[in-house]
Design an enzyme around this catalytic site. Structure first.
Site, PDB file in Angstrom:
ATOM      1  N   SER A 286      43.347  39.472  38.944  1.00  0.00           N
ATOM      2  CA  SER A 286      43.285  40.353  40.113  1.00  0.00           C
ATOM      3  C   SER A 286      44.537  40.311  40.983  1.00  0.00           C
ATOM      4  O   SER A 286      44.878  41.307  41.616  1.00  0.00           O
ATOM      5  CB  SER A 286      42.066  40.002  40.958  1.00  0.00           C
ATOM      6  OG  SER A 286      42.075  38.639  41.328  1.00  0.00           O
TER       7      SER A 286
ATOM      8  N   HIS B   3      39.164  44.519  36.993  1.00  0.00           N
ATOM      9  CA  HIS B   3      40.370  45.349  37.109  1.00  0.00           C
ATOM     10  C   HIS B   3      40.795  45.977  35.785  1.00  0.00           C
ATOM     11  O   HIS B   3      41.922  46.444  35.654  1.00  0.00           O
ATOM     12  CB  HIS B   3      41.523  44.526  37.691  1.00  0.00           C
ATOM     13  CG  HIS B   3      41.224  44.054  39.077  1.00  0.00           C
ATOM     14  ND1 HIS B   3      41.378  44.848  40.188  1.00  0.00           N
ATOM     15  CD2 HIS B   3      40.722  42.871  39.517  1.00  0.00           C
ATOM     16  CE1 HIS B   3      41.005  44.174  41.263  1.00  0.00           C
ATOM     17  NE2 HIS B   3      40.601  42.973  40.887  1.00  0.00           N
TER      18      HIS B   3
ATOM     19  N   LYS C 102      35.453  49.084  41.902  1.00  0.00           N
ATOM     20  CA  LYS C 102      36.898  49.311  41.857  1.00  0.00           C
ATOM     21  C   LYS C 102      37.179  50.677  41.224  1.00  0.00           C
ATOM     22  O   LYS C 102      36.959  51.679  41.886  1.00  0.00           O
ATOM     23  CB  LYS C 102      37.573  48.124  41.202  1.00  0.00           C
ATOM     24  CG  LYS C 102      37.550  46.978  42.242  1.00  0.00           C
ATOM     25  CD  LYS C 102      37.757  45.612  41.791  1.00  0.00           C
ATOM     26  CE  LYS C 102      37.549  44.689  43.004  1.00  0.00           C
ATOM     27  NZ  LYS C 102      37.390  43.304  42.648  1.00  0.00           N
TER      28      LYS C 102
HETATM   29  C1  LIG Z   1      36.638  42.261  43.169  1.00  0.00           C
HETATM   30  C2  LIG Z   1      36.390  41.275  42.108  1.00  0.00           C
HETATM   31  C3  LIG Z   1      35.109  40.754  41.905  1.00  0.00           C
HETATM   32  C4  LIG Z   1      33.968  41.036  42.840  1.00  0.00           C
HETATM   33  O1  LIG Z   1      33.464  42.309  42.671  1.00  0.00           O
HETATM   34  P1  LIG Z   1      32.724  43.015  43.890  1.00  0.00           P
HETATM   35  O2  LIG Z   1      31.977  44.119  43.234  1.00  0.00           O
HETATM   36  O3  LIG Z   1      33.774  43.479  44.829  1.00  0.00           O
HETATM   37  O4  LIG Z   1      31.822  41.991  44.486  1.00  0.00           O
HETATM   38  C5  LIG Z   1      34.918  39.922  40.825  1.00  0.00           C
HETATM   39  N1  LIG Z   1      35.937  39.582  40.012  1.00  0.00           N
HETATM   40  C6  LIG Z   1      37.168  40.056  40.188  1.00  0.00           C
HETATM   41  C7  LIG Z   1      38.250  39.654  39.236  1.00  0.00           C
HETATM   42  C8  LIG Z   1      37.438  40.897  41.247  1.00  0.00           C
HETATM   43  O5  LIG Z   1      38.677  41.342  41.452  1.00  0.00           O
END
Ligand SMILES: *Cc1c(COP(=O)(O)O)cnc(C)c1O
Length: 386
Positions: free
Chosen positions: A184, A212, A242
């Site tokens: 991330s 991602h 995302k």
């Molecule tokens: C954002 C993220 C999460 C968490 O996901 P949410 O739906 O925002 O709770 C988990 N793992 C990674 C690698 C992330 O970037």
């Protein structure tokens, strides 16, 4: 009395953060269509969010959300296992398993809830967890909840992972190996095919976090694919918040594990289901991801246009880190870019390791090419030594 000690506890903790330039604050931010953003009455182009395809503002996605909200209301009313399992879940889970090529999928309230639910449902005291040191915070949280021996291996160091398995695997009942598919804060990809090979050799279960990857790498199908070929990773977690532009998390897996997770993941059992409008939005967005080849190519294209302008290495994902090291300088550079009309992520420890504070730039299909070029010019201006 007790209120006073509570307040002074908070004050002391905050002072430590302030001294390290690590104090954070919430800034009201209006996210408008096409990465336009309004913050403290300034109009900015955002390179700081993970809505990689702009789907949170896509008319078809908004309309699906609106219709489901009109029919079913704004909230789920209960846990999925009680009365919160809206019929829209079935279509959403089918779309996810189809896109990932797995037997089944289980949707959670968020990606964070998925990881803190899945990991302790699969690993307990007698077991072993091996995880990449740069895994997302919620995988670390899941491992903590599993209360078993957990060892972090150096980022992407497969030789160290093999060595740890040789040394420790046999003393434990089961072993879970955790990695982000696309990391991330660095945007680099894990070699999931090699990781799976190593896990197979040692009877370890590989779990990838594709937060991602979905929608932006491998024709949008995510980091569970390598060169267009599906890698049969048994546990593929991800988020709907995302590139999907909605909210929620998921685990794509085989039928047996999916049923076990529905029965044993506490963050699914004891948390309310997602709002119906969110389920409908995510389903509509996944349909676009599955069918619009042109859309899912764009975020990476934009990111590579940017790195090309700057003459730095081309990225493997739409996440481009500019590591500056010092937290204060990172905040200053982000502020200078803001002055020039660009909102970028300024990421400090403990989100990233000490001494690696950075700007985190994320590229979206809905960025205009001239915005990308404008950001590149602004970065060259504020970071002339690069
Ligand atoms: C954002 C993220 C999460 C968490 O996901 P949410 O739906 O925002 O709770 C988990 N793992 C990674 C690698 C992330 O970037």
């Amino acid at each position: 009395m007790s209120e006073e000690s509570l307040k002074s506890f908070a004050r002391e903790k905050l002072q430590i953060l302030r001294d390290g330039n690590l104090l954070r604050s919430l800034i009201a931010t209006e996210r408008l269509p096409r990465t336009r953003t309004r913050q403290q009455s300034r109009d900015l182009i955002s390179f700081a969010c993970n809505d990689y395809l702009g789907l949170s503002h896509h008319p078809a996605v908004i309309e699906a959300s609106r219709q489901a909200t009109s029919t079913y209301g704004t909230g789920a009313g209960a846990s999925r296992l009680i009365s919160g399992n809206n019929p829209l879940y079935a279509g959403l889970e089918a779309a996810l398993s189809k896109l990932k090529g797995t037997e089944d999928a289980v949707v959670f309230g968020s990606g964070y809830l998925a990881n803190v639910g899945v990991v302790p449902a699969l690993a307990a005291r007698q077991d072993l967890i091996l995880m990449d040191e740069l895994c997302h915070a919620c995988l670390h949280a899941g491992a903590t909840l599993a209360r078993c021996r957990t060892i972090r291996y150096r980022h992407l160091d497969l030789a160290e992972l093999s060595e740890l398995l040789r040394k420790h695997r046999s003393a434990h009942r089961h072993c879970l190996v955790l990695t982000d598919g696309v990391f991330s804060m660095d945007g680099d990809r894990a070699p999931v095919d090699d990781l799976l090979g190593i896990c197979e050799e040692h009877d370890a279960w590989l779990m990838t976090d594709d937060a991602h990857g979905l929608g932006v790498v491998e024709n949008g199908r995510g980091s569970g694919f390598v060169g267009g070929r599906a890698v049969p990773v048994p546990l593929q977690m991800g988020t709907l918040s995302k590139a999907v532009g909605a909210y929620g998390g998921y685990l794509c897996t085989n039928a047996e594990v999916a049923e076990l997770i529905r029965n044993r993941a506490r963050s699914l059992q004891y948390a309310t289901g997602l709002p119906p409008g969110t389920l409908a939005a995510a389903t509509a967005a996944l349909e676009l991801i599955a069918t619009d080849r042109d859309l899912v190519r764009k975020p990476l294209e934009r990111a590579r246009r940017f790195t090309g302008r700057l003459g730095v290495a081309a990225p493997d994902s739409p996440i481009v880190p500019l590591v500056l090291g010092d937290a204060q300088r990172t905040m200053q550079v982000a502020a200078a870019l803001r002055q020039r009309g660009f909102l970028v992520g300024a990421i400090r420890p403990p989100t990233v390791p000490d001494g690696t504070a950075r700007l985190r730039l994320t590229f979206s299909a809905v960025h205009a090419e001239e915005n990308v070029d404008g950001l590149a010019a602004a970065v060259e201006e504020v970071l002339p030594t690069r």
